[in-house]
Design a protein around this motif. Structure first.
Motif, mmCIF file in Angstrom:
data_model
loop_
_atom_site.group_PDB
_atom_site.id
_atom_site.type_symbol
_atom_site.label_atom_id
_atom_site.label_comp_id
_atom_site.label_asym_id
_atom_site.label_seq_id
_atom_site.Cartn_x
_atom_site.Cartn_y
_atom_site.Cartn_z
ATOM 1 N N GLY A 159 0.794 -1.221 0.000
ATOM 2 C CA GLY A 159 0.000 0.000 0.000
ATOM 3 C C GLY A 159 0.826 1.270 0.000
ATOM 4 N N ARG A 160 2.029 1.199 0.550
ATOM 5 C CA ARG A 160 2.894 2.385 0.567
ATOM 6 C C ARG A 160 3.170 2.910 -0.839
ATOM 7 N NH1 ARG A 160 7.686 1.057 5.009
ATOM 8 N NH2 ARG A 160 6.549 1.847 6.815
ATOM 9 N N ASN A 161 3.143 2.003 -1.815
ATOM 10 C CA ASN A 161 3.455 2.400 -3.186
ATOM 11 C C ASN A 161 2.265 3.034 -3.912
ATOM 12 O OD1 ASN A 161 6.149 1.339 -3.150
ATOM 13 N ND2 ASN A 161 5.260 -0.705 -3.269
ATOM 14 N N PHE A 162 1.087 3.006 -3.278
ATOM 15 C CA PHE A 162 -0.117 3.539 -3.914
ATOM 16 C C PHE A 162 -0.596 4.821 -3.237
ATOM 17 C CE2 PHE A 162 -0.062 -0.900 -5.078
ATOM 18 C CZ PHE A 162 -0.369 -0.860 -6.432
ATOM 19 N N GLY A 163 0.291 5.722 -3.011
ATOM 20 C CA GLY A 163 -0.101 7.019 -2.461
ATOM 21 C C GLY A 163 0.807 7.577 -1.391
ATOM 22 N N PRO A 164 1.005 6.869 -0.266
ATOM 23 C CA PRO A 164 1.754 7.467 0.844
ATOM 24 C C PRO A 164 3.148 7.974 0.473
ATOM 25 C CG PRO A 164 0.646 5.496 1.579
ATOM 26 C CD PRO A 164 0.440 5.561 0.095
ATOM 27 N N ARG A 165 3.912 7.138 -0.223
ATOM 28 C CA ARG A 165 5.262 7.560 -0.593
ATOM 29 C C ARG A 165 5.215 8.753 -1.540
ATOM 30 N NH1 ARG A 165 7.080 3.089 -1.843
ATOM 31 N NH2 ARG A 165 8.534 2.658 -0.136
ATOM 32 N N ARG A 166 4.346 8.661 -2.547
ATOM 33 C CA ARG A 166 4.242 9.740 -3.532
ATOM 34 C C ARG A 166 3.758 11.034 -2.894
ATOM 35 N NH1 ARG A 166 1.154 7.281 -6.568
ATOM 36 N NH2 ARG A 166 -0.847 8.163 -5.941
ATOM 37 N N ASN A 167 2.752 10.949 -2.014
ATOM 38 C CA ASN A 167 2.219 12.149 -1.368
ATOM 39 C C ASN A 167 3.278 12.820 -0.500
ATOM 40 O OD1 ASN A 167 -0.277 11.593 -2.494
ATOM 41 N ND2 ASN A 167 -1.034 10.510 -0.683
ATOM 42 N N ALA A 168 4.018 12.004 0.252
ATOM 43 C CA ALA A 168 5.047 12.555 1.132
ATOM 44 C C ALA A 168 6.165 13.201 0.328
ATOM 45 C CB ALA A 168 5.598 11.468 2.041
ATOM 46 N N GLU A 169 6.633 12.502 -0.689
ATOM 47 C CA GLU A 169 7.747 13.033 -1.474
ATOM 48 C C GLU A 169 7.363 14.296 -2.226
ATOM 49 O OE1 GLU A 169 9.019 9.689 -3.771
ATOM 50 O OE2 GLU A 169 10.220 8.850 -2.111
ATOM 51 N N ALA A 171 5.496 16.477 -1.057
ATOM 52 C CA ALA A 171 5.505 17.523 -0.032
ATOM 53 C C ALA A 171 6.913 17.807 0.478
ATOM 54 C CB ALA A 171 4.611 17.107 1.137
ATOM 55 N N GLY A 172 7.905 17.157 -0.138
ATOM 56 C CA GLY A 172 9.288 17.396 0.252
ATOM 57 C C GLY A 172 9.764 16.558 1.413
ATOM 58 N N ILE A 173 9.000 15.526 1.786
ATOM 59 C CA ILE A 173 9.346 14.662 2.916
ATOM 60 C C ILE A 173 10.057 13.416 2.389
ATOM 61 C CG2 ILE A 173 8.425 13.277 4.809
ATOM 62 C CD1 ILE A 173 6.035 15.200 4.900
ATOM 63 N N PRO A 174 11.269 13.115 2.863
ATOM 64 C CA PRO A 174 11.979 11.890 2.443
ATOM 65 C C PRO A 174 11.328 10.664 3.076
ATOM 66 C CG PRO A 174 13.249 13.042 4.105
ATOM 67 C CD PRO A 174 12.066 13.920 3.798
ATOM 68 N N TYR A 175 10.332 10.115 2.417
ATOM 69 C CA TYR A 175 9.427 9.131 3.006
ATOM 70 C C TYR A 175 10.136 7.899 3.555
ATOM 71 C CZ TYR A 175 5.517 5.887 3.421
ATOM 72 O OH TYR A 175 4.607 4.985 3.892
ATOM 73 N N ASP A 176 10.956 7.256 2.766
ATOM 74 C CA ASP A 176 11.580 6.004 3.200
ATOM 75 C C ASP A 176 12.498 6.241 4.402
ATOM 76 O OD1 ASP A 176 10.315 4.338 1.355
ATOM 77 O OD2 ASP A 176 11.781 4.827 -0.205
#
Length: 226
Positions: A159-169, A171-176
């Motif tokens: 699920g991380r690949n279907f929104g959370p990572r993209r949304n965070a990145e 916004a300038g947030i280094p998600y991983d």
């Protein structure tokens, strides 16, 4: 070697994090489902006099609370996140705010009728001690409500690949990097601790009712302090 990014909770990331997690996107949908799930045990006729929410962040959980209460104390160690919560809930005279760590609460024993911890325990480095601390401040017969992500379950990782990572990145947030630093406890270990310490509890899973981490995104539990 790169420098560490600013703290997620004590920087310009605080508003970006709130927008990424509770915006009109898949992440926001899942997070809102988790808040709805934990509150299903409490109808409009339920009453708790004093409530504490630890690690309240931007105050996202309160709108899902439908039961009656006299006082709702939001605590968080981040001033920035509590300021976001104040903007949302300052018109509610029953809500109070306090800068306080979820690991060491500045409250007397047996103070609250209910403690809420939404997406908090996975971040704390000594969760077994934290559970004892939360239990300490709740009255006998009171409720400890905990929401956790099913991380690192298979569906959560997918699920991380279907929104959370993209949304965070975006916004300038280094998600991983942030997830590696922040989610320090697995759902399997946290559930093992909860089931060891507490006997009277009501567990819920989403999106399936099956108690298996790999096919769920969210785990919720309401614990009765005995």
């Amino acid at each position: 070697m790169k420098k560490d990014p600013p703290s997620l909770w004590e920087s310009e990331y605080s508003q970006a994090y709130d927008d990424a997690n509770y915006g009109r996107n898949m992440t926001g949908f899942v997070m809102n489902k988790s808040h709805q799930l934990i509150e299903k045990d409490f109808g409009n006729s339920t009453y708790f006099s004093k409530i504490i929410e630890v690690g309240a962040g931007s105050g996202a959980h309160l709108p899902f609370v439908k039961h009656a209460y006299d006082e709702y104390l939001m605590t968080d160690s981040s001033v920035e996140m509590l300021n976001l919560a104040k903007k949302k809930h300052q018109s509610n005279g029953r809500v109070k705010f306090s800068v306080s760590s979820a690991e060491k609460l500045e409250c007397a024993n047996n103070t609250f009728d209910r403690l809420i911890a939404s997406h908090v325990l996975e971040h704390l480095k000594e969760p077994h001690e934290v559970l004892k601390e939360w239990n300490r401040v709740v009255k006998p017969g009171g409720i400890i409500s905990i929401i956790l992500p099913c991380d690192p379950g298979m569906l959560w990782r997918l699920g991380r690949n279907f929104g959370p990572r993209r949304n965070a990145e975006s916004a300038g947030i280094p998600y991983d990097y942030i997830m590696a630093r922040e989610h320090v406890n697995s759902i399997t270990n946290l559930r093992a601790l909860i089931n060891y310490y507490f006997d009277k509890l009501n567990e819920k899973w989403w999106p399936t009712p099956i108690s298996f981490t790999d096919i769920n995104l969210i785990y919720c539990v309401n614990i009765v302090k005995t």
